[in-house]
Design a protein around this motif. Structure first.
Motif, PDB file in Angstrom:
ATOM      1  N   GLN A   8       0.821  -1.213   0.000  1.00 31.08           N
ATOM      2  CA  GLN A   8       0.000   0.000   0.000  1.00 31.08           C
ATOM      3  C   GLN A   8       0.853   1.261   0.000  1.00 31.08           C
ATOM      4  O   GLN A   8       0.400   2.320  -0.439  1.00 31.08           O
TER       5      GLN A   8
ATOM      6  N   THR B 103       3.682   1.465  -1.731  1.00 29.92           N
ATOM      7  CA  THR B 103       4.314   1.598  -3.050  1.00 29.92           C
ATOM      8  C   THR B 103       3.290   1.769  -4.153  1.00 29.92           C
ATOM      9  O   THR B 103       3.649   1.939  -5.316  1.00 29.92           O
ATOM     10  N   THR B 104       2.007   1.722  -3.789  1.00 30.24           N
ATOM     11  CA  THR B 104       0.936   1.969  -4.745  1.00 30.24           C
ATOM     12  C   THR B 104       0.791   3.480  -4.933  1.00 30.24           C
ATOM     13  O   THR B 104       1.017   4.254  -4.003  1.00 30.24           O
ATOM     14  N   ALA B 105       0.412   3.916  -6.121  1.00 27.38           N
ATOM     15  CA  ALA B 105       0.268   5.342  -6.406  1.00 27.38           C
ATOM     16  C   ALA B 105      -0.572   6.025  -5.334  1.00 27.38           C
ATOM     17  O   ALA B 105      -1.694   5.606  -5.057  1.00 27.38           O
ATOM     18  N   GLY B 106       0.001   7.054  -4.717  1.00 32.78           N
ATOM     19  CA  GLY B 106      -0.706   7.791  -3.686  1.00 32.78           C
ATOM     20  C   GLY B 106      -0.619   7.155  -2.314  1.00 32.78           C
ATOM     21  O   GLY B 106      -1.162   7.689  -1.342  1.00 32.78           O
TER      22      GLY B 106
END
Length: 362
Positions: A179, A181-184
């Motif tokens: 979570q 390294t996920t965008a945002g």
């Protein structure tokens, strides 16, 4: 991961940090709800008195033990405490899919950041039939070859670092590092430290080779304590987690205001264990009922053997026993488990031990 999450602080005159192992004991005449309310009260008390960590032990199909779901209990304790470390002592890994454990403890970490320990055992924590029911398999699958594989898989899920080409590469334990390294995403990559638990040399050696902290079940395997700790220290390899060995031992200890009451409660605990070992598990018996029972020579032999490893008596006597045990084993931490028929006696035991060592009062 900071080593401070593993090493505790010594308070008062205690020789090492003191911690708690809780089985949520259910006494005859009380309910599981009563036992779990005692756990909440005990977690608050021991937090206030400077105990380092509070672990819940996974057991199944035992009427006198209400700790079959450590993660659920730990979530409740996290909501009722602020500082004390909380963890499993342990989760019996062969009973569960590694992904499930990674998700449960990732959730706990999100609820109580930096306060969660993940202690893992390879025993079933119950009888073979119950273990088969838990695992939906007649194969207990708890051999020496399988546990390291399960441990490695769980660690990969916690760290979200399966290599390319691995069948689980696109599977993520959530809450977890992915979570962040996920965008945002702003999720912390931190995850609970892993402890290995054991009552023999297998997990001692494995913990040493992996450079992990080790917890030994002295309270039911006292004859193996020193050999297992020696093996752990001899095989220890420095790791990103620890630069030197760190071992705690579980200790059965009960302090009471009245020395005779400590003996009565300890004998009742031994009778309870006798019943469990002979396939008759039940609630923790009332000592008054135990006193009326006549037992055979072999039963008395078992009780004598069991009670010999329980440190019980007045606060001063328990303190002396704990000090002697720590000196003999060199344990870095003592994790105390106090069993009694009534919850208030368990609470009083930890209070007396804290007073004996001059631990903080708030």
């Amino acid at each position: 991961m900071s080593a401070d999450e593993i090493r505790g602080t010594t308070h008062g005159t205690a020789p090492v940090p003191l911690s708690v192992l809780d089985l949520a004991t259910v006494g005859a005449g009380s309910t599981a709800g009563d036992a779990l309310r005692t756990s909440v009260a005990l977690s608050r008390l021991t937090e206030a008195r400077g105990f380092h960590r509070y672990w819940i032990a996974e057991h199944h199909s035992m009427p006198g033990v209400a700790s079959s779901s450590p993660a659920v209990i730990l979530a409740h304790l996290a909501a009722n405490t602020e500082r004390i470390r909380l963890g499993s002592g342990g989760v019996m890994l062969p009973n569960h899919a590694p992904l499930v454990i990674a998700e449960q403890f990732g959730t706990l970490e999100a609820m109580a950041p930096g306060r969660i320990d993940l202690g893992l055992g390879r025993a079933p924590g119950t009888d073979g039939a119950t273990a088969a029911a838990l695992r939906r398999s007649e194969t207990l699958n708890e051999g020496a070859d399988d546990f390291p594989q399960q441990l490695a898989e769980l660690t990969r899920f916690l760290d979200d670092d399966f290599p390319d080409g691995h069948p689980f590469r696109r599977i993520h334990a959530i809450p977890g590092p992915v979570q962040g390294t996920t965008a945002g995403g702003v999720q912390s990559a931190h995850r609970p430290p892993i402890w290995l638990l054991g009552s023999s040399g297998f997990s001692a050696r494995l913990a040493g080779l992996l450079g992990l902290p080790f917890a030994f079940a002295h309270h039911f395997s006292a004859q193996n304590t020193v050999p297992a700790l020696d093996l752990y220290r001899q095989t220890f390899r420095p790791s990103a987690v620890l630069t030197e060995p760190y071992a705690l031992i579980g200790v059965s200890a009960l302090a009471t205001d009245d020395e005779r009451e400590a003996g009565r409660q300890t004998r009742a605990m031994a009778v309870n264990m006798l019943r469990l070992r002979t396939g008759r598990p039940g609630l923790f018996p009332d000592p008054a009922d135990v006193e009326k029972q006549e037992l055979g020579a072999m039963e008395e032999e078992f009780i004598a053997s069991w009670t010999a490893n329980v440190i019980n008596g007045t606060a001063g006597e328990v303190r002396s026993g704990l000090d002697d045990l720590q000196k003999r084993t060199g344990a870095d931490e003592l994790m105390i488990t106090s069993h009694a028929h009534r919850g208030e006696l368990r609470l009083r035991s930890y209070e007396l031990i804290a007073d004996a060592y001059g631990l903080p009062t708030a």
